[in-house]
Scaffold this active site. Structure first.
Site, PDB file in Angstrom:
ATOM      1  N   HIS A 125       0.831  -1.204   0.000  1.00  0.00           N
ATOM      2  CA  HIS A 125       0.000   0.000   0.000  1.00  0.00           C
ATOM      3  C   HIS A 125       0.870   1.260   0.000  1.00  0.00           C
ATOM      4  O   HIS A 125       0.564   2.240  -0.690  1.00  0.00           O
ATOM      5  CB  HIS A 125      -0.917   0.000   1.223  1.00  0.00           C
ATOM      6  N   HIS A 138       0.822  -2.994   9.430  1.00  0.00           N
ATOM      7  CA  HIS A 138       2.220  -3.196   9.046  1.00  0.00           C
ATOM      8  C   HIS A 138       3.123  -2.681  10.162  1.00  0.00           C
ATOM      9  O   HIS A 138       2.748  -1.784  10.920  1.00  0.00           O
ATOM     10  CB  HIS A 138       2.550  -2.451   7.747  1.00  0.00           C
ATOM     11  N   ASP A 174       8.283  -1.897   7.675  1.00  0.00           N
ATOM     12  CA  ASP A 174       7.660  -2.215   6.382  1.00  0.00           C
ATOM     13  C   ASP A 174       7.365  -0.946   5.589  1.00  0.00           C
ATOM     14  O   ASP A 174       7.615  -0.879   4.381  1.00  0.00           O
ATOM     15  CB  ASP A 174       6.340  -2.976   6.590  1.00  0.00           C
TER      16      ASP A 174
END
Length: 417
Positions: free
Chosen positions: A303, A346, A350
């Site tokens: 994302h 996350h 990340d």
């Protein structure tokens, strides 16, 4: 008096043949007539300059490898003679797609966002120094540069990114089967996740930021004159980053970042069941808004990659005066990253790695493309063959020019005409 007349006669005889048809011998003769006998061997014998290559020669070529002329006075005098020749054959330059404006023509070093170097101050936005003309009143006249859209390459890049997204979806199925047991491997310590309480609706907001950014980019892409090149770059960069993500999330499986996820290793059965699950992830773009739930694909955040890539493309390929669009793009990017972390979907590492890799790859790609450094670097051709393939015919930065993408119907054209 007679010697001067003979010299002038020889020059006129040599120029009866149009410059684009000159051989290396004609170029050698021209150099001798202009008083540059010392450079005949270098330019004509070693580098085989013919009439066309002589006409397109720039001061940058004389100063840079492989020529590297060392005497500044010779460089300036040779450029003065060349400009006279270019002025005489300006029609030939026009046929070659090069505009002659009567000023010094130098190739500028370009930064990744299309800004000219300081010694080219005043260049038009997005255009090299040899493609603008500055009038006495400070206004600029842009000379159009032909950029071949090369639609077939855009199709190849589209196939590449579609394949990578499909492969990524399959790897996500594999890593879901290998996700560590939450009872044995609890969430890892994380400064942000341990400090900020989880916001249940935050991940949906992060994806909403991505959807808005995607719509802005699609509108820019639709109206941009060089949309084929932009789409090709988008596909090649996005595909490459997600291919790297496949490697990182496959080689190391991180524990689930939050107890709320309730993830466990799930075996999907035979290969066909895995492919069916991968197709579900691929068709839903891996988004929770489309009902896709995945586990184990943590290092690094997909994302964040999408948000950052869209932001950089929007800000790169819109004029610098569009401050509202640039500010909105960055706000959506940064708020989207915050919402990803606030949802505890996350780890912080990340998101950080995703942002760093995406921005570095984008800037490195555009720096190479804008400066054409790959043409002089054999190493770049070896390590980035896909880049060399896609960008070999794009000379310099892509100007931000816009046009209506749909042509008027023939009937309407006749009525208006």
């Amino acid at each position: 008096m007679s010697e001067a007349f003979d010299s002038e006669s020889r020059q006129m005889a040599g120029r009866q043949l149009s410059v684009q048809h000159w051989s290396t011998k004609h170029v050698a003769k021209w150099l001798k007539e202009e008083g540059f006998c010392d450079y005949v061997d270098l330019l004509c014998n070693r580098h085989r300059l013919d009439g066309t290559s002589l006409l397109t020669l720039t001061e940058y070529d004389l100063r840079s490898p492989p020529l590297e002329l060392k005497v500044l006075g010779d460089i300036k005098r040779l450029m003065l003679s060349l400009r006279k020749l270019q002025k005489q054959y300006s029609d030939v330059l026009e046929e070659l797609g090069i505009a002659f404006d009567g000023h010094a023509s130098q190739n500028a070093d370009w930064l990744s966002n299309g800004d000219p170097a300081r010694d080219c101050d005043g260049a038009a936005d997005g255009l090299p120094a040899d493609q603008y003309h500055q009038y006495a009143n400070g206004k600029h006249k842009q000379h159009s540069r032909r950029l071949d859209p090369e639609y077939w390459k855009t199709v190849v890049s589209s196939v590449y990114v579609i394949f990578v997204f499909g492969f990524t979806s399959f790897v996500m199925v594999i890593v879901h089967e290998r996700v560590p047991d939450m009872r044995t491997y609890p969430p890892l310590p994380d400064i942000f996740l341990d400090s900020v309480p989880r916001i249940p609706w935050a991940f949906a907001m992060a994806e909403a930021c991505g959807v808005i950014l995607c719509n802005i980019w699609l509108l820019v892409l639709l109206l941009h004159k060089h949309r084929s090149i932009l789409l090709r770059r988008m596909c090649s960069l996005m595909g490459t980053v997600f291919m790297l993500r496949c490697v990182t999330m496959f080689v190391t499986s991180l524990s689930v970042p939050g107890q709320h996820l309730q993830c466990s290793g799930k075996v999907y059965g035979d290969i066909w069941a895995k492919l069916q699950r991968a197709m579900t992830i691929w068709s839903g773009f891996g988004m929770t808004l489309t009902g896709v739930q995945t586990c184990g694909d943590y290092m690094f955040s997909g994302h964040t990659v999408v948000l950052t890539m869209l932001n950089f493309f929007v800000t790169e390929y819109t004029p610098r005066t569009w401050n509202f669009i640039h500010t909105l793009s960055w706000v959506l990017n940064l708020f989207g990253i915050f919402f990803i972390l606030a949802a505890h979907e996350h780890y912080s590492i990340d998101v950080f790695i995703a942002f760093y890799i995406t921005t570095r790859l984008f800037l490195y790609y555009h720096t190479l493309a804008n400066t054409r450094a790959y043409q002089q670097s054999r190493r770049a051709r070896i390590w980035f063959p896909m880049f060399s393939f896609f960008e070999c015919n794009v000379n310099g930065p892509v100007p931000n020019e816009y046009c209506w993408p749909f042509s008027r119907p023939a009937v309407l054209k006749r009525l208006i005409g």
